[in-house]
Design a protein around this motif. Sequence first.
Motif, PDB file in Angstrom:
ATOM      1  N   SER A   1       7.165 -28.356  10.911  1.00  0.00           N
ATOM      2  CA  SER A   1       7.990 -26.598  11.132  1.00  0.00           C
ATOM      3  C   SER A   1       7.921 -25.968  11.853  1.00  0.00           C
ATOM      4  O   SER A   1       7.080 -25.804  12.837  1.00  0.00           O
ATOM      5  CB  SER A   1       8.344 -26.187   9.702  1.00  0.00           C
ATOM      6  N   LEU A   2       8.751 -25.181  11.779  1.00  0.00           N
ATOM      7  CA  LEU A   2       9.121 -23.028  12.443  1.00  0.00           C
ATOM      8  C   LEU A   2       8.656 -22.431  12.199  1.00  0.00           C
ATOM      9  O   LEU A   2      10.429 -21.881  11.160  1.00  0.00           O
ATOM     10  CB  LEU A   2       9.785 -23.187  14.274  1.00  0.00           C
ATOM     11  N   ALA A   3       8.555 -21.402  12.331  1.00  0.00           N
ATOM     12  CA  ALA A   3       8.568 -20.344  11.404  1.00  0.00           C
ATOM     13  C   ALA A   3       8.437 -18.661  12.006  1.00  0.00           C
ATOM     14  O   ALA A   3       8.216 -18.249  13.144  1.00  0.00           O
ATOM     15  CB  ALA A   3       7.124 -19.542  10.324  1.00  0.00           C
ATOM     16  N   TYR A   4      10.347 -18.559  12.266  1.00  0.00           N
ATOM     17  CA  TYR A   4      10.368 -17.362  13.358  1.00  0.00           C
ATOM     18  C   TYR A   4      10.241 -16.059  12.738  1.00  0.00           C
ATOM     19  O   TYR A   4       9.804 -15.986  11.539  1.00  0.00           O
ATOM     20  CB  TYR A   4      11.655 -17.176  13.350  1.00  0.00           C
ATOM     21  N   THR A   5       9.214 -15.779  13.193  1.00  0.00           N
ATOM     22  CA  THR A   5       8.631 -14.473  13.382  1.00  0.00           C
ATOM     23  C   THR A   5       8.861 -12.933  14.057  1.00  0.00           C
ATOM     24  O   THR A   5       8.563 -13.117  14.939  1.00  0.00           O
ATOM     25  CB  THR A   5       7.011 -14.958  13.401  1.00  0.00           C
ATOM     26  N   ARG A   6       8.913 -11.995  13.512  1.00  0.00           N
ATOM     27  CA  ARG A   6       9.446 -11.084  13.992  1.00  0.00           C
ATOM     28  C   ARG A   6       7.726  -9.678  13.495  1.00  0.00           C
ATOM     29  O   ARG A   6       6.990 -10.024  12.611  1.00  0.00           O
ATOM     30  CB  ARG A   6      10.174 -10.092  13.932  1.00  0.00           C
ATOM     31  N   VAL A   7       6.862  -9.458  15.001  1.00  0.00           N
ATOM     32  CA  VAL A   7       5.886  -9.113  15.091  1.00  0.00           C
ATOM     33  C   VAL A   7       6.248  -7.656  15.301  1.00  0.00           C
ATOM     34  O   VAL A   7       6.953  -6.917  16.202  1.00  0.00           O
ATOM     35  CB  VAL A   7       4.834  -9.610  16.074  1.00  0.00           C
ATOM     36  N   TYR A   8       5.269  -6.957  14.286  1.00  0.00           N
ATOM     37  CA  TYR A   8       5.707  -5.380  13.686  1.00  0.00           C
ATOM     38  C   TYR A   8       3.728  -4.487  14.578  1.00  0.00           C
ATOM     39  O   TYR A   8       4.700  -3.315  14.970  1.00  0.00           O
ATOM     40  CB  TYR A   8       5.709  -4.720  12.584  1.00  0.00           C
ATOM     41  N   ARG A   9       3.081  -5.247  14.213  1.00  0.00           N
ATOM     42  CA  ARG A   9       2.342  -4.548  15.211  1.00  0.00           C
ATOM     43  C   ARG A   9       1.161  -5.638  15.484  1.00  0.00           C
ATOM     44  O   ARG A   9       1.180  -5.944  14.253  1.00  0.00           O
ATOM     45  CB  ARG A   9       1.252  -3.951  13.485  1.00  0.00           C
ATOM     46  N   GLY A  10       0.338  -5.049  16.941  1.00  0.00           N
ATOM     47  CA  GLY A  10      -0.813  -5.903  16.896  1.00  0.00           C
ATOM     48  C   GLY A  10      -0.856  -7.088  17.552  1.00  0.00           C
ATOM     49  O   GLY A  10       0.523  -7.002  17.966  1.00  0.00           O
ATOM     50  N   GLN A  11      -0.848  -8.049  17.743  1.00  0.00           N
ATOM     51  CA  GLN A  11      -1.665  -8.707  18.563  1.00  0.00           C
ATOM     52  C   GLN A  11      -2.006 -10.415  17.676  1.00  0.00           C
ATOM     53  O   GLN A  11      -3.155 -10.476  17.458  1.00  0.00           O
ATOM     54  CB  GLN A  11      -1.363  -9.163  19.692  1.00  0.00           C
ATOM     55  N   LEU A  12      -1.007 -11.427  18.106  1.00  0.00           N
ATOM     56  CA  LEU A  12      -2.313 -12.582  17.966  1.00  0.00           C
ATOM     57  C   LEU A  12      -2.004 -13.803  18.658  1.00  0.00           C
ATOM     58  O   LEU A  12      -1.015 -13.872  19.581  1.00  0.00           O
ATOM     59  CB  LEU A  12      -1.366 -12.745  16.420  1.00  0.00           C
ATOM     60  N   GLN A  13      -2.863 -14.681  19.190  1.00  0.00           N
ATOM     61  CA  GLN A  13      -3.836 -15.628  19.163  1.00  0.00           C
ATOM     62  C   GLN A  13      -3.731 -16.782  18.723  1.00  0.00           C
ATOM     63  O   GLN A  13      -4.144 -16.644  17.226  1.00  0.00           O
ATOM     64  CB  GLN A  13      -4.496 -15.958  20.679  1.00  0.00           C
TER      65      GLN A  13
ATOM     66  N   ASN B   1       1.165  -1.010   0.664  1.00  0.00           N
ATOM     67  CA  ASN B   1      -0.296   0.269  -0.550  1.00  0.00           C
ATOM     68  C   ASN B   1       0.795   1.290   0.305  1.00  0.00           C
ATOM     69  O   ASN B   1       0.294   2.127   0.401  1.00  0.00           O
ATOM     70  CB  ASN B   1      -0.813  -0.316   1.112  1.00  0.00           C
ATOM     71  N   GLN B   2       2.493   0.831   0.220  1.00  0.00           N
ATOM     72  CA  GLN B   2       3.307   2.024   0.041  1.00  0.00           C
ATOM     73  C   GLN B   2       3.469   3.273   0.766  1.00  0.00           C
ATOM     74  O   GLN B   2       3.058   4.397   1.057  1.00  0.00           O
ATOM     75  CB  GLN B   2       2.698   3.145  -1.100  1.00  0.00           C
ATOM     76  N   LYS B   3       2.720   2.786   2.246  1.00  0.00           N
ATOM     77  CA  LYS B   3       2.587   3.077   3.470  1.00  0.00           C
ATOM     78  C   LYS B   3       3.331   2.512   5.015  1.00  0.00           C
ATOM     79  O   LYS B   3       4.080   1.795   4.530  1.00  0.00           O
ATOM     80  CB  LYS B   3       1.010   2.977   3.999  1.00  0.00           C
ATOM     81  N   GLN B   4       3.807   3.866   5.611  1.00  0.00           N
ATOM     82  CA  GLN B   4       3.894   2.814   6.829  1.00  0.00           C
ATOM     83  C   GLN B   4       3.183   1.756   7.985  1.00  0.00           C
ATOM     84  O   GLN B   4       2.233   2.704   8.013  1.00  0.00           O
ATOM     85  CB  GLN B   4       4.348   4.406   7.723  1.00  0.00           C
ATOM     86  N   VAL B   5       4.150   1.267   8.408  1.00  0.00           N
ATOM     87  CA  VAL B   5       3.445   0.422   9.783  1.00  0.00           C
ATOM     88  C   VAL B   5       4.619   1.101  10.846  1.00  0.00           C
ATOM     89  O   VAL B   5       5.468   0.645  11.357  1.00  0.00           O
ATOM     90  CB  VAL B   5       3.952  -0.916   9.085  1.00  0.00           C
ATOM     91  N   THR B   6       3.183   1.819  11.343  1.00  0.00           N
ATOM     92  CA  THR B   6       3.275   1.847  13.071  1.00  0.00           C
ATOM     93  C   THR B   6       3.698   0.798  13.932  1.00  0.00           C
ATOM     94  O   THR B   6       2.867  -0.257  14.139  1.00  0.00           O
ATOM     95  CB  THR B   6       2.290   3.052  13.438  1.00  0.00           C
ATOM     96  N   ASN B   7       4.725   0.671  14.922  1.00  0.00           N
ATOM     97  CA  ASN B   7       4.600   0.137  15.457  1.00  0.00           C
ATOM     98  C   ASN B   7       4.077   0.501  16.813  1.00  0.00           C
ATOM     99  O   ASN B   7       4.105   0.651  17.794  1.00  0.00           O
ATOM    100  CB  ASN B   7       6.473   0.007  16.519  1.00  0.00           C
ATOM    101  N   ASP B   8       2.773  -0.269  16.462  1.00  0.00           N
ATOM    102  CA  ASP B   8       1.628  -0.090  17.701  1.00  0.00           C
ATOM    103  C   ASP B   8       0.590  -1.555  17.387  1.00  0.00           C
ATOM    104  O   ASP B   8       0.254  -2.843  16.836  1.00  0.00           O
ATOM    105  CB  ASP B   8       0.143   1.001  16.359  1.00  0.00           C
ATOM    106  N   LEU B   9       0.702  -1.310  19.753  1.00  0.00           N
ATOM    107  CA  LEU B   9       0.464  -2.820  19.427  1.00  0.00           C
ATOM    108  C   LEU B   9      -0.876  -2.914  19.801  1.00  0.00           C
ATOM    109  O   LEU B   9      -1.714  -4.105  19.566  1.00  0.00           O
ATOM    110  CB  LEU B   9       0.336  -2.545  21.131  1.00  0.00           C
ATOM    111  N   ASP B  10      -2.413  -1.349  19.343  1.00  0.00           N
ATOM    112  CA  ASP B  10      -3.628  -1.903  18.849  1.00  0.00           C
ATOM    113  C   ASP B  10      -3.927  -2.151  17.504  1.00  0.00           C
ATOM    114  O   ASP B  10      -5.064  -2.072  17.305  1.00  0.00           O
ATOM    115  CB  ASP B  10      -4.486  -1.083  19.579  1.00  0.00           C
ATOM    116  N   GLY B  11      -2.872  -2.337  16.697  1.00  0.00           N
ATOM    117  CA  GLY B  11      -3.235  -2.173  15.227  1.00  0.00           C
ATOM    118  C   GLY B  11      -3.140  -3.629  14.815  1.00  0.00           C
ATOM    119  O   GLY B  11      -3.454  -4.572  15.072  1.00  0.00           O
ATOM    120  N   ALA B  12      -4.120  -2.970  13.539  1.00  0.00           N
ATOM    121  CA  ALA B  12      -4.821  -4.906  12.528  1.00  0.00           C
ATOM    122  C   ALA B  12      -2.776  -5.702  12.787  1.00  0.00           C
ATOM    123  O   ALA B  12      -1.778  -5.146  12.685  1.00  0.00           O
ATOM    124  CB  ALA B  12      -4.463  -4.338  11.267  1.00  0.00           C
ATOM    125  N   PHE B  13      -2.734  -7.135  12.659  1.00  0.00           N
ATOM    126  CA  PHE B  13      -1.534  -7.778  12.953  1.00  0.00           C
ATOM    127  C   PHE B  13      -0.822  -7.776  12.227  1.00  0.00           C
ATOM    128  O   PHE B  13      -1.258  -7.795  10.504  1.00  0.00           O
ATOM    129  CB  PHE B  13      -2.033  -9.269  13.354  1.00  0.00           C
TER     130      PHE B  13
END
Length: 690
Positions: free
Chosen positions: A315-327, A289-301
């Motif tokens: 298999s394990l996928a090592y992942t860095r979370v940049y926005r939001g949260q997921l269960q 989307n050519q936008k910035q993704v803010t480091n925001d706990l409450d944003g979309a994951f």
Amino acid sequence: MKIKKLHNLGIIAHVDAGKTTFTERLLFVTGKRHFTGEVHNGESMMDHRQQEKDRGITIESAATSIFWNDAQLNIIDTPGHIDFNIEVNRSLRVLDGAVVVFDAVAGVEPQTEVNWILADKYRVPRIGLINKMDRMGANFSKVVQQMDNTFAQKPLPLQMPIIEDNSFTGIIDLINMHSIQWSHLNQIDDYVIAEISEQYKAEAELAREQLIERLATEDEVILESWAEGKTLTNSELVAAIRRQTIAGKIVPIFAASAYKNIGIQPVLDAITRYLPTPKERPESVDNLNQKQVTNDLDGAFAALVFKVVNDPHGSLAYTRVYRGQLQRADRVLNTRTNKAQKVGPIYEMHANIRTEKPTMVCGDIVAIAGLKDVQTGDTLCAEDMPVAFETISVPEPVMEIAIEPGEHKNQTKFSLALQTLCREDPSLQIKTESRTGQTCLAGMGELHLEIAIDRLKTDFGITTKVGAPQVAYRETLIKATEVHALHRKQTGGLGQFAEVKLQFIPFTKEELSSSNAYEEITFENKIVGGVIPQEFIPAVEAGIRQSANEGVVSHYPCGGFKVELIDGSYHQNDSSQMAFSLVAKQAVKKLKEIGCIQLLEPIMKIDINIPSEYIGSVIGDLNRRRGQVTEQNNEPQRAVLKAQAPLAEMFGYIGCLRALTAGRGQFTMSFSHYEAVPKMLVTNIIGDKK
């Protein structure tokens, strides 16, 4: 855990600088581990693979978490060997800070420079640790000076080493102006804080003044106070150092001996004091989307997969979370595949030990189990808000071997195992030799391929038959040329017809500066007026790419140029996608007749450390290998040679170097660039490939 209490950092260095030992001491000092795991005894928690224990080196990055000063530190210990640099690359892509470890004797080494450039690329703030201060010949000031001469960022020593009776016993803290000395080296709280002794007082005061002066050149607040003659408080200095470290202007420098447990606690303090939290890092770019993704706990994951590992549990996928949260069991979209799936168990990793977590939140580095069709560089995001982060670049292999299963009945298992290895490590590639049908495994060097073959046996139970290592030669275009090709075939019924005119243009020197440039072909459609219908254009491009990949003069891949489709013609009934694919291949083959294709070989950058008395023998041997010494640094006992040589001449070099230097020589080698193969060797190379 709040984001402001979290630090994601990597430990990076040249091989044998002591970074895994340093990481083990972090685990020991913070109480994560109750004894010091020694690398040379195969006791390291972070080097958990058998290949790592056997060789005493780090092969793949390993993650862990520790706690210090009410902060959680997510740490990734990375390899130092050039063959496994993909691990450093993809780790730095997702980290917020780094500790760069230097050998106090060797100083700034080649792989340190490579890793430093990667940290610059990803704008990762860092602190420097001059390790192995207990070694004979350790020189703190010399290493700082080397850093100042080599790197753009200013090294800022915040400590001075204390040397008593030729032994490194502690440090002087130039911020708090006190000494810290260690004595009982097998205990966690083994240090004593005291006033600076008269022996070091004047030197320490001068070093603090130099620290403030250097900091003032980068920080306006400090400059203003310093210019007015104000006495700066410790808190003002700490705040300024933090500002300029995060800005990438300075690198705080510390001294330690990880093996002797000296200097670890101050580095932990520095990590929490000077390196940024996820919230303080620049926003990530969403290419979709050519936008910035803010480091925001409450944003979309939104998260990035930076590593995929296969183990006996799946298999394990090592992942860095940049926005939001997921269960666990929430749905997540993979932007590359455009498919959504449920998230499996979420784990916090301690090397190869898993601890399940209920949730992953902004700033976390976790491993997700059970994701299907996921690759390094994939973006995972909320289904209703797609995001695509920049993927992770992968270097092209420079060496390959022919490989097949030891027993034919294991062919299917063998193929699946190779695919798994390449999925875990994208710098490994599987290739099929078009003429012989042989399977080839391509990688970054002899050690890289040796480890892959060893893993086929230990991890998958597959024995293999392996051919001698082969150089990954390349072909390229050396001059612009226009090619006209016509494909016409009549068989009594429906015929075949296609005609194209193509302009082949070599990449410029600037375009060829990328390590992958000779693999690339740029295609541009410049057809006007519909002389070739749009539905046939993709077939032209596909034919060009396929033919170039098979090679023009030597059957090695050809690239490093762009192609413009400028004219052509078609037949209403006889033209087809197949006809235009064939005519494109015919056009590429004509480049051989025109004589504008050149064979290239990989040239390696070599750093050789030898006793001074063997300089003549080593240089003579390099000359016989078509090598060229580019720099020579002589010290009283040892010499460092910087050289370049073709990879084809460097197979088995370590054995020869040891023979020439009575076993006392060492070298490191990394890819530098591609260069034209001398004409007298071209015929032999083409013959070998055929």
